[in-house]
Design a protein around this motif. Structure first.
Motif, short mmCIF file in Angstrom:
data_model
loop_
_atom_site.label_atom_id
_atom_site.label_comp_id
_atom_site.label_asym_id
_atom_site.label_seq_id
_atom_site.Cartn_x
_atom_site.Cartn_y
_atom_site.Cartn_z
N THR A 51 -34.61 -22.29 0.21
CA THR A 51 -35.69 -22.32 1.20
C THR A 51 -35.18 -22.39 2.63
N ARG A 52 -33.84 -22.60 2.79
CA ARG A 52 -33.28 -22.71 4.14
C ARG A 52 -32.93 -21.32 4.68
N ASP A 53 -33.99 -20.53 4.96
CA ASP A 53 -33.77 -19.20 5.51
C ASP A 53 -32.98 -19.26 6.81
N ASP A 54 -33.17 -20.34 7.59
CA ASP A 54 -32.46 -20.43 8.86
C ASP A 54 -30.95 -20.53 8.65
N ILE A 55 -30.53 -21.28 7.64
CA ILE A 55 -29.10 -21.43 7.36
C ILE A 55 -28.53 -20.13 6.81
N ILE A 56 -29.28 -19.49 5.91
CA ILE A 56 -28.80 -18.24 5.32
C ILE A 56 -28.62 -17.16 6.39
N LEU A 57 -29.63 -17.03 7.25
CA LEU A 57 -29.54 -16.04 8.32
C LEU A 57 -28.48 -16.45 9.35
N GLY A 58 -28.35 -17.74 9.59
CA GLY A 58 -27.33 -18.23 10.52
C GLY A 58 -25.93 -17.95 10.02
N PHE A 59 -25.72 -18.08 8.71
CA PHE A 59 -24.42 -17.78 8.10
C PHE A 59 -24.08 -16.31 8.32
N MET A 60 -25.05 -15.44 8.06
CA MET A 60 -24.81 -14.01 8.25
C MET A 60 -24.56 -13.67 9.72
N ALA A 61 -25.31 -14.30 10.60
CA ALA A 61 -25.15 -14.04 12.03
C ALA A 61 -23.78 -14.53 12.53
N TYR A 87 -38.08 -21.61 -7.37
CA TYR A 87 -37.77 -21.05 -6.06
C TYR A 87 -37.11 -19.67 -6.21
N GLN A 88 -37.43 -18.78 -5.28
CA GLN A 88 -36.83 -17.45 -5.25
C GLN A 88 -36.47 -17.10 -3.82
N MET A 89 -35.38 -16.37 -3.66
CA MET A 89 -35.04 -15.90 -2.32
C MET A 89 -35.94 -14.73 -1.95
N ALA A 90 -36.43 -14.74 -0.73
CA ALA A 90 -37.32 -13.67 -0.27
C ALA A 90 -36.57 -12.33 -0.28
N ASP A 91 -37.26 -11.29 -0.72
CA ASP A 91 -36.63 -9.97 -0.79
C ASP A 91 -36.15 -9.52 0.60
N GLU A 92 -36.92 -9.90 1.63
CA GLU A 92 -36.55 -9.50 2.98
C GLU A 92 -35.20 -10.12 3.39
N VAL A 93 -34.96 -11.35 2.95
CA VAL A 93 -33.69 -12.02 3.26
C VAL A 93 -32.57 -11.39 2.46
N ARG A 94 -32.82 -11.14 1.18
CA ARG A 94 -31.80 -10.56 0.31
C ARG A 94 -31.37 -9.18 0.84
N ASP A 95 -32.33 -8.41 1.35
CA ASP A 95 -32.00 -7.08 1.87
C ASP A 95 -31.01 -7.14 3.03
N MET A 96 -30.99 -8.25 3.75
CA MET A 96 -30.14 -8.37 4.92
C MET A 96 -28.67 -8.60 4.56
N PHE A 97 -28.39 -8.88 3.29
CA PHE A 97 -27.01 -9.08 2.87
C PHE A 97 -26.22 -7.77 2.84
N VAL A 155 -26.15 -16.46 -5.18
CA VAL A 155 -27.42 -17.16 -5.43
C VAL A 155 -27.39 -17.67 -6.86
N VAL A 156 -27.66 -18.97 -7.05
CA VAL A 156 -27.60 -19.57 -8.39
C VAL A 156 -28.89 -20.30 -8.70
N GLY A 157 -29.24 -20.32 -9.97
CA GLY A 157 -30.49 -20.92 -10.41
C GLY A 157 -30.39 -22.40 -10.72
N TYR A 158 -29.77 -23.16 -9.84
CA TYR A 158 -29.63 -24.60 -10.01
C TYR A 158 -29.99 -25.30 -8.72
N SER A 159 -30.33 -26.58 -8.82
CA SER A 159 -30.54 -27.37 -7.61
C SER A 159 -29.20 -27.59 -6.94
N THR A 160 -29.22 -27.98 -5.67
CA THR A 160 -27.97 -28.22 -4.96
C THR A 160 -27.18 -29.33 -5.63
N HIS A 161 -27.86 -30.37 -6.08
CA HIS A 161 -27.17 -31.49 -6.75
C HIS A 161 -26.51 -31.01 -8.04
#
Length: 267
Positions: free
Chosen positions: A156-166, A192-202, A212-218
């Motif tokens: 859900t942290r789109d800001d971190i994901i996009l920040g990493f790419m930037a 939870y699912q990653m937004a397709d729009e975010v995935r396309d930016m990879f 991307v993994v199907g587990y909680s961070t913990h």
């Protein structure tokens, strides 16, 4: 492989199998003194029960500062008490236990969505960084910490994901130190699912590994901390370093002599 009792539940443990095929046994234990000797004694007793000759012992992952002490003590203890030689005493080298991204793909049954050319880049578990801060603090962190850091964030942290790419794009544009960070994006599959729009930016970010993994961070962090990566023939760098590290510390001539000519000592 494994300790001598593996397979006991079906009455064909390792010592029993070695006895049936007429093979001798090489015992290996991780570094230490009392604990290592106690562990080896349990295995020796099972070899004795099945009349399996023990070719020798190797002590692995010895704390470097205690190498000489361990080697001297174990050499005397095995020879005096068992009549068995210490064939190797290997100092620990943490890099060999660091998982590569390819190991994490197997662990999580997932694949890198970008950065596949770096599948065999290794990351120290001690350098894992769970991101719970703001984007600004994350960017400060990624520019100041070890460049080879594995970051973990929630999907859900789109800001971190996009920040990493930037940050990868900025680093490449300004030709700074090599960008070696990787990002593990976590989120339970059923929630939870990653937004397709975010995935396309990879697309096109071959220098910035993201998985991307199907587990909680913990759960993801716990699995990584508990994971022991195995040598993989495709991971040529780790295989080469393992050979270079282990070869000088093992008496292969004596090992071959004691395993090829029945020279093992029956316990």
């Amino acid at each position: 492989t494994g300790h001598c009792a593996v397979g006991s539940i079906v009455n064909v443990n390792n010592a029993h199998v070695a006895s049936m095929v007429g093979a001798s046994m090489l015992l290996i234990a991780n570094g230490g003194l009392g604990s290592a000797f106690d562990e080896l004694e349990l295995n020796r007793a099972l070899c004795e029960k099945h009349n399996v000759p023990i070719a020798g012992v190797i002590i692995n992952k010895v704390i470097p500062e205690k190498y000489e002490q361990t080697k001297q003590y174990m050499t005397k203890a095995f020879q005096d008490q068992w009549g068995i030689p210490l064939l190797g005493c290997i100092p620990d080298r943490p890099f060999l236990g660091c998982p590569a991204l390819a190991d994490l793909e197997r662990l999580f049954q997932s694949e890198l969505v970008c950065g596949q050319t770096h599948r065999y880049r290794h990351y120290n578990v001690k350098d894992i960084n769970l991101i719970t801060t703001s984007l600004t603090r994350f960017l400060e962190n990624i520019r100041s910490k070890s460049p080879r850091t594995l970051y973990i964030c929630h999907v859900t942290r789109d800001d971190i994901i996009l920040g990493f790419m930037a940050e990868y794009q900025r680093n490449r544009r300004e030709d700074e130190k090599p960008f070696e960070a990787a990002l593990l994006v976590c989120g339970r599959k059923d929630k939870y699912q990653m937004a397709d729009e975010v995935r396309d930016m990879f697309e096109g970010l071959e220098g910035a590994p993201v998985m991307v993994v199907g587990y909680s961070t913990h759960q993801a962090m716990q699995l990584i901390h508990d994971y022991t990566p195995k040598l993989n023939i495709d991971d040529k760098n780790r295989v080469r370093k393992a050979v270079e590290h282990y070869e000088p510390y093992i008496d292969f001539d004596k090992l071959l002599e004691r395993t090829s000519s029945g020279g093992g000592t029956e316990s």
